[in-house]
Write a protein that holds these residues in place. Sequence first.
Motif, PDB file in Angstrom:
ATOM      1  N   VAL A  65       0.858  -1.186   0.000  1.00 24.34           N
ATOM      2  CA  VAL A  65       0.000   0.000   0.000  1.00 24.34           C
ATOM      3  C   VAL A  65       0.894   1.236   0.000  1.00 24.34           C
ATOM      4  O   VAL A  65       1.589   1.512   0.993  1.00 24.34           O
ATOM      5  N   GLU A  66       0.905   1.967  -1.102  1.00 22.70           N
ATOM      6  CA  GLU A  66       1.709   3.196  -1.172  1.00 22.70           C
ATOM      7  C   GLU A  66       0.868   4.383  -0.720  1.00 22.70           C
ATOM      8  O   GLU A  66      -0.164   4.699  -1.318  1.00 22.70           O
ATOM      9  N   LEU A  67       1.331   5.040   0.345  1.00 24.52           N
ATOM     10  CA  LEU A  67       0.613   6.192   0.918  1.00 24.52           C
ATOM     11  C   LEU A  67       0.992   7.428   0.111  1.00 24.52           C
ATOM     12  O   LEU A  67       2.123   7.884   0.156  1.00 24.52           O
ATOM     13  N   LYS A  68       0.032   7.971  -0.616  1.00 23.23           N
ATOM     14  CA  LYS A  68       0.336   9.022  -1.580  1.00 23.23           C
ATOM     15  C   LYS A  68       0.351  10.438  -0.999  1.00 23.23           C
ATOM     16  O   LYS A  68       0.818  11.354  -1.658  1.00 23.23           O
ATOM     17  N   SER A  69      -0.183  10.564   0.195  1.00 20.58           N
ATOM     18  CA  SER A  69      -0.344  11.921   0.710  1.00 20.58           C
ATOM     19  C   SER A  69       0.992  12.609   0.998  1.00 20.58           C
ATOM     20  O   SER A  69       1.856  12.054   1.655  1.00 20.58           O
ATOM     21  N   LEU A  70       1.168  13.815   0.508  1.00 21.82           N
ATOM     22  CA  LEU A  70       2.428  14.517   0.748  1.00 21.82           C
ATOM     23  C   LEU A  70       2.359  15.487   1.916  1.00 21.82           C
ATOM     24  O   LEU A  70       3.248  15.555   2.737  1.00 21.82           O
ATOM     25  N   LEU A  71       1.280  16.252   1.997  1.00 23.14           N
ATOM     26  CA  LEU A  71       1.227  17.289   3.027  1.00 23.14           C
ATOM     27  C   LEU A  71       0.491  16.848   4.289  1.00 23.14           C
ATOM     28  O   LEU A  71       1.059  16.799   5.369  1.00 23.14           O
ATOM     29  N   THR A  72      -0.772  16.476   4.118  1.00 25.60           N
ATOM     30  CA  THR A  72      -1.562  16.128   5.310  1.00 25.60           C
ATOM     31  C   THR A  72      -1.747  14.620   5.371  1.00 25.60           C
ATOM     32  O   THR A  72      -2.761  14.085   4.951  1.00 25.60           O
ATOM     33  N   SER A  73      -0.771  13.921   5.908  1.00 28.14           N
ATOM     34  CA  SER A  73      -0.834  12.464   5.843  1.00 28.14           C
ATOM     35  C   SER A  73      -1.485  11.825   7.070  1.00 28.14           C
ATOM     36  O   SER A  73      -1.834  10.664   7.038  1.00 28.14           O
ATOM     37  N   LYS A  74      -1.668  12.601   8.144  1.00 30.64           N
ATOM     38  CA  LYS A  74      -2.093  11.982   9.401  1.00 30.64           C
ATOM     39  C   LYS A  74      -3.450  11.278   9.267  1.00 30.64           C
ATOM     40  O   LYS A  74      -3.620  10.135   9.684  1.00 30.64           O
ATOM     41  N   LYS A  75      -4.397  11.991   8.664  1.00 30.85           N
ATOM     42  CA  LYS A  75      -5.727  11.407   8.523  1.00 30.85           C
ATOM     43  C   LYS A  75      -5.675  10.153   7.636  1.00 30.85           C
ATOM     44  O   LYS A  75      -6.299   9.132   7.929  1.00 30.85           O
ATOM     45  N   LEU A  76      -4.901  10.227   6.560  1.00 25.66           N
ATOM     46  CA  LEU A  76      -4.781   9.069   5.668  1.00 25.66           C
ATOM     47  C   LEU A  76      -4.182   7.868   6.412  1.00 25.66           C
ATOM     48  O   LEU A  76      -4.710   6.757   6.341  1.00 25.66           O
ATOM     49  N   THR A  77      -3.092   8.097   7.131  1.00 22.01           N
ATOM     50  CA  THR A  77      -2.447   6.958   7.804  1.00 22.01           C
ATOM     51  C   THR A  77      -3.376   6.362   8.875  1.00 22.01           C
ATOM     52  O   THR A  77      -3.441   5.143   9.032  1.00 22.01           O
ATOM     53  N   GLU A  78      -4.132   7.207   9.567  1.00 16.98           N
ATOM     54  CA  GLU A  78      -5.056   6.682  10.581  1.00 16.98           C
ATOM     55  C   GLU A  78      -6.148   5.837   9.941  1.00 16.98           C
ATOM     56  O   GLU A  78      -6.482   4.753  10.420  1.00 16.98           O
ATOM     57  N   LYS A  79      -6.700   6.323   8.845  1.00 20.37           N
ATOM     58  CA  LYS A  79      -7.772   5.573   8.156  1.00 20.37           C
ATOM     59  C   LYS A  79      -7.232   4.256   7.596  1.00 20.37           C
ATOM     60  O   LYS A  79      -7.893   3.218   7.672  1.00 20.37           O
ATOM     61  N   VAL A  80      -6.026   4.323   7.007  1.00 18.97           N
ATOM     62  CA  VAL A  80      -5.449   3.113   6.406  1.00 18.97           C
ATOM     63  C   VAL A  80      -5.146   2.079   7.495  1.00 18.97           C
ATOM     64  O   VAL A  80      -5.453   0.894   7.342  1.00 18.97           O
ATOM     65  N   ALA A  81      -4.569   2.527   8.604  1.00 16.08           N
ATOM     66  CA  ALA A  81      -4.259   1.590   9.692  1.00 16.08           C
ATOM     67  C   ALA A  81      -5.533   0.903  10.186  1.00 16.08           C
ATOM     68  O   ALA A  81      -5.550  -0.316  10.417  1.00 16.08           O
ATOM     69  N   LYS A  82      -6.616   1.664  10.304  1.00 13.95           N
ATOM     70  CA  LYS A  82      -7.881   1.079  10.769  1.00 13.95           C
ATOM     71  C   LYS A  82      -8.398   0.051   9.750  1.00 13.95           C
ATOM     72  O   LYS A  82      -8.835  -1.041  10.102  1.00 13.95           O
ATOM     73  N   CYS A  83      -8.321   0.413   8.479  1.00 16.02           N
ATOM     74  CA  CYS A  83      -8.802  -0.487   7.421  1.00 16.02           C
ATOM     75  C   CYS A  83      -7.996  -1.797   7.427  1.00 16.02           C
ATOM     76  O   CYS A  83      -8.553  -2.886   7.298  1.00 16.02           O
ATOM     77  N   VAL A  84      -6.683  -1.684   7.589  1.00 17.35           N
ATOM     78  CA  VAL A  84      -5.818  -2.875   7.625  1.00 17.35           C
ATOM     79  C   VAL A  84      -6.203  -3.750   8.818  1.00 17.35           C
ATOM     80  O   VAL A  84      -6.371  -4.968   8.695  1.00 17.35           O
ATOM     81  N   ARG A  85      -6.403  -3.117   9.981  1.00 24.78           N
ATOM     82  CA  ARG A  85      -6.779  -3.889  11.176  1.00 24.78           C
ATOM     83  C   ARG A  85      -8.146  -4.541  10.994  1.00 24.78           C
ATOM     84  O   ARG A  85      -8.320  -5.725  11.245  1.00 24.78           O
ATOM     85  N   ASP A  86      -9.121  -3.757  10.511  1.00 22.84           N
ATOM     86  CA  ASP A  86     -10.486  -4.279  10.340  1.00 22.84           C
ATOM     87  C   ASP A  86     -10.526  -5.488   9.406  1.00 22.84           C
ATOM     88  O   ASP A  86     -11.394  -6.349   9.537  1.00 22.84           O
ATOM     89  N   HIS A  87      -9.609  -5.521   8.437  1.00 28.11           N
ATOM     90  CA  HIS A  87      -9.603  -6.630   7.468  1.00 28.11           C
ATOM     91  C   HIS A  87      -8.557  -7.698   7.812  1.00 28.11           C
ATOM     92  O   HIS A  87      -8.291  -8.571   6.997  1.00 28.11           O
ATOM     93  N   ASN A  88      -7.978  -7.545   9.006  1.00 26.55           N
ATOM     94  CA  ASN A  88      -7.013  -8.542   9.461  1.00 26.55           C
ATOM     95  C   ASN A  88      -5.872  -8.731   8.453  1.00 26.55           C
ATOM     96  O   ASN A  88      -5.490  -9.853   8.119  1.00 26.55           O
ATOM     97  N   MET A  89      -5.353  -7.614   7.953  1.00 27.70           N
ATOM     98  CA  MET A  89      -4.354  -7.665   6.880  1.00 27.70           C
ATOM     99  C   MET A  89      -2.959  -7.237   7.348  1.00 27.70           C
ATOM    100  O   MET A  89      -2.048  -7.120   6.527  1.00 27.70           O
ATOM    101  N   ALA A  90      -2.776  -7.040   8.645  1.00 27.81           N
ATOM    102  CA  ALA A  90      -1.497  -6.477   9.117  1.00 27.81           C
ATOM    103  C   ALA A  90      -0.287  -7.312   8.708  1.00 27.81           C
ATOM    104  O   ALA A  90       0.788  -6.773   8.458  1.00 27.81           O
TER     105      ALA A  90
END
Length: 251
Positions: free
Chosen positions: A113-138
């Motif tokens: 998963v390539e995180l594309k956000s350059l400036l405001t990445s915090k919200k993206l990383t939080e959402k992605v981490a939750k999605c990974v956990r929810d789908h048991n993909m860690a």
Amino acid sequence: MLKKLPKPAIIAHRGACAYAPENTLSAFELAVQQQADAIELDVQLSADDHIIVIHDKTVNRTTDGEGLISNLPLKTLKELDAGSAYDDAFRGEKIPTLAEVFETVGKKIFINVELKSLLTSKKLTEKVAKCVRDHNMASRVLFSSFNPIALIQIAKLLPQTPRGLLVYSGPLGVLARTRFGELVPHQSLHINLQGAKQDLVDRAHRQGRSVLVYTVNHPADIQRLVKLGIDGFFTNDPHLARTTVAKIAAK
Ligand code: G3P
Ligand code: MG
């Protein structure tokens, strides 16, 4: 996921995008069929904070719509055709969400998963981490980013999931390849084809890191990289890559 990959790992760049529209479920399913070891995909947030799988900042090149992803809500993005700009045969293909990719191919193939956000990445990383956990993909994911801050953030949220630092060759990548890069917690170095040199590969290996190279679509380049001892590469054409790697192994 890094430790589970064979060497050299074949990673389908935006899916098998030599055969299907990039970053779509068709491209990802085809990568599975073509025996890629992993897929690579790009994620960004929609205007209403859904994780969207798409490369560019806008929908202009890959869909029949126009506008910045960050200005468009999921409902509007889902109405767009993400197939016919590539080929009419794919008309009706939709831009996927990260959750849809996990649900469709997450148990069949590893996912970078390539995180594309350059400036405001915090919200993206939080959402992605939750999605990974929810789908048991860690344990089935590798994160990567050109943005070191995004890697630092995701390391705090999912410390056990490996991270790759994406670097450019030449002056643009100098910071990442030197001491600054050392401050970023990463287990793999993702370098471009032009920058793939023996000293860089050896140094990363001495530091205990894997080396993955983008984007590699020609057999001669694959041969050169295998001789350098790289751990894997990103390719638009997993079928060609698989055939080439098999030929090299048979020699
Ligand atoms: O992760 C390798 C490669 O995807 C990085 O470049 O622009 O294709 O996302 P880009
Ligand atoms: Mg990418």
